[in-house]
Design a protein around this motif. Structure first.
Motif, PDB file in Angstrom:
ATOM      1  N   CYS A  59      67.330  44.406  29.969  1.00  0.00           N
ATOM      2  CA  CYS A  59      67.628  44.720  31.373  1.00  0.00           C
ATOM      3  C   CYS A  59      66.564  45.582  32.052  1.00  0.00           C
ATOM      4  CB  CYS A  59      68.978  45.408  31.467  1.00  0.00           C
ATOM      5  SG  CYS A  59      70.328  44.316  30.981  1.00  0.00           S
ATOM      6  N   LEU A  60      65.424  45.754  31.430  1.00  0.00           N
ATOM      7  CA  LEU A  60      64.360  46.577  32.012  1.00  0.00           C
ATOM      8  C   LEU A  60      63.966  46.148  33.424  1.00  0.00           C
ATOM      9  CD1 LEU A  60      62.374  48.929  31.479  1.00  0.00           C
ATOM     10  CD2 LEU A  60      60.787  47.222  30.579  1.00  0.00           C
ATOM     11  N   PRO A  61      63.810  44.850  33.712  1.00  0.00           N
ATOM     12  CA  PRO A  61      63.421  44.457  35.077  1.00  0.00           C
ATOM     13  C   PRO A  61      64.444  44.824  36.151  1.00  0.00           C
ATOM     14  CG  PRO A  61      62.994  42.663  33.572  1.00  0.00           C
ATOM     15  CD  PRO A  61      63.771  43.696  32.808  1.00  0.00           C
ATOM     16  N   LEU A  62      65.684  45.031  35.761  1.00  0.00           N
ATOM     17  CA  LEU A  62      66.699  45.390  36.759  1.00  0.00           C
ATOM     18  C   LEU A  62      66.460  46.774  37.344  1.00  0.00           C
ATOM     19  CD1 LEU A  62      69.870  43.901  35.052  1.00  0.00           C
ATOM     20  CD2 LEU A  62      68.377  42.860  36.771  1.00  0.00           C
ATOM     21  N   LEU A  63      65.698  47.608  36.647  1.00  0.00           N
ATOM     22  CA  LEU A  63      65.351  48.927  37.177  1.00  0.00           C
ATOM     23  C   LEU A  63      64.406  48.828  38.368  1.00  0.00           C
ATOM     24  CD1 LEU A  63      64.787  50.891  33.857  1.00  0.00           C
ATOM     25  CD2 LEU A  63      66.754  51.036  35.399  1.00  0.00           C
ATOM     26  N   THR A  74      57.426  45.082  37.024  1.00  0.00           N
ATOM     27  CA  THR A  74      56.591  43.885  36.939  1.00  0.00           C
ATOM     28  C   THR A  74      55.137  44.276  36.722  1.00  0.00           C
ATOM     29  OG1 THR A  74      58.079  42.707  38.425  1.00  0.00           O
ATOM     30  CG2 THR A  74      55.896  41.776  38.123  1.00  0.00           C
ATOM     31  N   MET A  75      54.690  45.258  37.464  1.00  0.00           N
ATOM     32  CA  MET A  75      53.312  45.711  37.339  1.00  0.00           C
ATOM     33  C   MET A  75      53.050  46.278  35.942  1.00  0.00           C
ATOM     34  SD  MET A  75      51.350  48.438  39.692  1.00  0.00           S
ATOM     35  CE  MET A  75      50.142  49.470  38.933  1.00  0.00           C
ATOM     36  N   SER A  76      53.955  47.111  35.434  1.00  0.00           N
ATOM     37  CA  SER A  76      53.739  47.704  34.113  1.00  0.00           C
ATOM     38  C   SER A  76      53.803  46.659  32.999  1.00  0.00           C
ATOM     39  CB  SER A  76      54.740  48.830  33.845  1.00  0.00           C
ATOM     40  OG  SER A  76      56.052  48.330  33.836  1.00  0.00           O
ATOM     41  N   MET A  77      54.644  45.645  33.153  1.00  0.00           N
ATOM     42  CA  MET A  77      54.687  44.563  32.164  1.00  0.00           C
ATOM     43  C   MET A  77      53.381  43.782  32.175  1.00  0.00           C
ATOM     44  SD  MET A  77      57.427  44.177  30.278  1.00  0.00           S
ATOM     45  CE  MET A  77      57.378  42.446  29.899  1.00  0.00           C
ATOM     46  N   ARG A  78      52.856  43.553  33.353  1.00  0.00           N
ATOM     47  CA  ARG A  78      51.591  42.817  33.474  1.00  0.00           C
ATOM     48  C   ARG A  78      50.440  43.622  32.865  1.00  0.00           C
ATOM     49  NH1 ARG A  78      49.344  38.527  36.604  1.00  0.00           N
ATOM     50  NH2 ARG A  78      47.271  39.050  37.383  1.00  0.00           N
ATOM     51  N   SER A  80      50.740  45.921  30.517  1.00  0.00           N
ATOM     52  CA  SER A  80      50.983  45.922  29.077  1.00  0.00           C
ATOM     53  C   SER A  80      50.521  44.618  28.430  1.00  0.00           C
ATOM     54  CB  SER A  80      52.473  46.140  28.806  1.00  0.00           C
ATOM     55  OG  SER A  80      52.756  45.981  27.445  1.00  0.00           O
ATOM     56  N   MET A  81      50.801  43.500  29.091  1.00  0.00           N
ATOM     57  CA  MET A  81      50.403  42.199  28.563  1.00  0.00           C
ATOM     58  C   MET A  81      48.882  42.062  28.557  1.00  0.00           C
ATOM     59  SD  MET A  81      51.928  38.464  29.461  1.00  0.00           S
ATOM     60  CE  MET A  81      53.542  38.988  28.969  1.00  0.00           C
ATOM     61  N   ARG A  82      48.235  42.554  29.602  1.00  0.00           N
ATOM     62  CA  ARG A  82      46.777  42.507  29.627  1.00  0.00           C
ATOM     63  C   ARG A  82      46.194  43.304  28.468  1.00  0.00           C
ATOM     64  NH1 ARG A  82      43.754  44.734  32.733  1.00  0.00           N
ATOM     65  NH2 ARG A  82      45.078  46.095  33.959  1.00  0.00           N
ATOM     66  N   GLN A  83      46.770  44.466  28.189  1.00  0.00           N
ATOM     67  CA  GLN A  83      46.265  45.296  27.095  1.00  0.00           C
ATOM     68  C   GLN A  83      46.554  44.657  25.735  1.00  0.00           C
ATOM     69  OE1 GLN A  83      47.984  49.153  27.821  1.00  0.00           O
ATOM     70  NE2 GLN A  83      46.322  49.742  29.187  1.00  0.00           N
ATOM     71  N   ARG A  84      47.730  44.088  25.560  1.00  0.00           N
ATOM     72  CA  ARG A  84      48.092  43.471  24.285  1.00  0.00           C
ATOM     73  C   ARG A  84      47.184  42.298  23.949  1.00  0.00           C
ATOM     74  NH1 ARG A  84      54.155  41.521  22.910  1.00  0.00           N
ATOM     75  NH2 ARG A  84      54.447  43.777  22.830  1.00  0.00           N
ATOM     76  N   CYS A 101      53.679  38.216  45.034  1.00  0.00           N
ATOM     77  CA  CYS A 101      54.390  37.044  44.524  1.00  0.00           C
ATOM     78  C   CYS A 101      55.009  37.343  43.156  1.00  0.00           C
ATOM     79  CB  CYS A 101      53.460  35.842  44.453  1.00  0.00           C
ATOM     80  SG  CYS A 101      54.381  34.320  44.163  1.00  0.00           S
ATOM     81  N   ASN A 102      56.096  38.060  43.182  1.00  0.00           N
ATOM     82  CA  ASN A 102      56.763  38.500  41.969  1.00  0.00           C
ATOM     83  C   ASN A 102      57.174  37.344  41.046  1.00  0.00           C
ATOM     84  OD1 ASN A 102      58.342  39.917  40.089  1.00  0.00           O
ATOM     85  ND2 ASN A 102      58.801  41.472  41.610  1.00  0.00           N
ATOM     86  N   PRO A 103      57.858  36.300  41.531  1.00  0.00           N
ATOM     87  CA  PRO A 103      58.239  35.201  40.623  1.00  0.00           C
ATOM     88  C   PRO A 103      57.040  34.516  39.980  1.00  0.00           C
ATOM     89  CG  PRO A 103      59.472  35.028  42.665  1.00  0.00           C
ATOM     90  CD  PRO A 103      58.429  36.091  42.867  1.00  0.00           C
ATOM     91  N   CYS A 104      55.941  34.382  40.725  1.00  0.00           N
ATOM     92  CA  CYS A 104      54.744  33.743  40.176  1.00  0.00           C
ATOM     93  C   CYS A 104      54.147  34.580  39.044  1.00  0.00           C
ATOM     94  CB  CYS A 104      53.702  33.530  41.262  1.00  0.00           C
ATOM     95  SG  CYS A 104      54.217  32.357  42.529  1.00  0.00           S
ATOM     96  N   VAL A 105      54.192  35.897  39.181  1.00  0.00           N
ATOM     97  CA  VAL A 105      53.680  36.785  38.138  1.00  0.00           C
ATOM     98  C   VAL A 105      54.504  36.643  36.867  1.00  0.00           C
ATOM     99  CG1 VAL A 105      53.432  39.213  37.489  1.00  0.00           C
ATOM    100  CG2 VAL A 105      52.606  38.442  39.694  1.00  0.00           C
ATOM    101  N   TRP A 106      55.832  36.584  37.009  1.00  0.00           N
ATOM    102  CA  TRP A 106      56.689  36.429  35.833  1.00  0.00           C
ATOM    103  C   TRP A 106      56.450  35.075  35.159  1.00  0.00           C
ATOM    104  CZ3 TRP A 106      58.779  40.154  33.231  1.00  0.00           C
ATOM    105  CH2 TRP A 106      59.075  41.362  33.868  1.00  0.00           C
ATOM    106  N   CYS A 107      56.240  34.026  35.944  1.00  0.00           N
ATOM    107  CA  CYS A 107      55.923  32.713  35.367  1.00  0.00           C
ATOM    108  C   CYS A 107      54.595  32.760  34.617  1.00  0.00           C
ATOM    109  CB  CYS A 107      55.856  31.643  36.453  1.00  0.00           C
ATOM    110  SG  CYS A 107      57.443  31.078  37.034  1.00  0.00           S
TER     111      CYS A 107
END
Length: 128
Positions: A59-63, A74-78, A80-84, A101-107
């Motif tokens: 449920c992290l994105p619900l915050l 969304t920004m922090s997940m992106r 984190s993914m770039r670093q990983r 474009c939030n949905p596009c970033v998640w896709c």
């Protein structure tokens, strides 16, 4: 007295060369139409599913609803993914993409996980 010579051949070696760029663009949603529709019509559900696959709390994105104008989760997940995965980029670009474009970033993040976490199966055949 007979001697037996044993020769061991090296096994197959496969390495995956990963790119320092995203595997797909932010607007390449049509690579997976079902995923694109899911993200467009129910982005919070899709974001939760993607976050769980990434290994973070479901449920992290619900915050994000408490973060204001800039979608911080969304920004922090992106980031984190770039670093990983060692993807080049900047926090400024991540912020811009997540805000516009939030949905596009998640896709894009979902496609990247699928691309980078693909299991490699090596088949070794023995001749007897």
């Amino acid at each position: 007295m007979s001697s037996k010579m044993v020769i061991n051949q090296p096994g197959p070696v496969m390495y995956m060369q990963t790119s320092a760029d995203w595997g797909s663009g932010i607007c390449d949603c049509w690579d997976n139409k079902a995923e694109c529709c899911f993200a467009f019509w129910c982005c919070p559900c899709f974001a939760c599913k993607t976050t769980e696959r990434y290994g973070e709390p479901l449920c992290l994105p619900l915050l994000e609803y408490f973060s204001g104008i800039i979608p911080a989760i969304t920004m922090s997940m992106r980031v984190s993914m770039r670093q990983r995965y060692g993807i080049h980029g900047s926090m400024c670009n991540d912020c811009l993409c997540a805000t516009c474009c939030n949905p596009c970033v998640w896709c894009q993040m979902s496609r990247e996980m699928r691309r980078r976490d693909a299991a490699v199966i090596l088949v070794n055949s023995k001749f007897t």
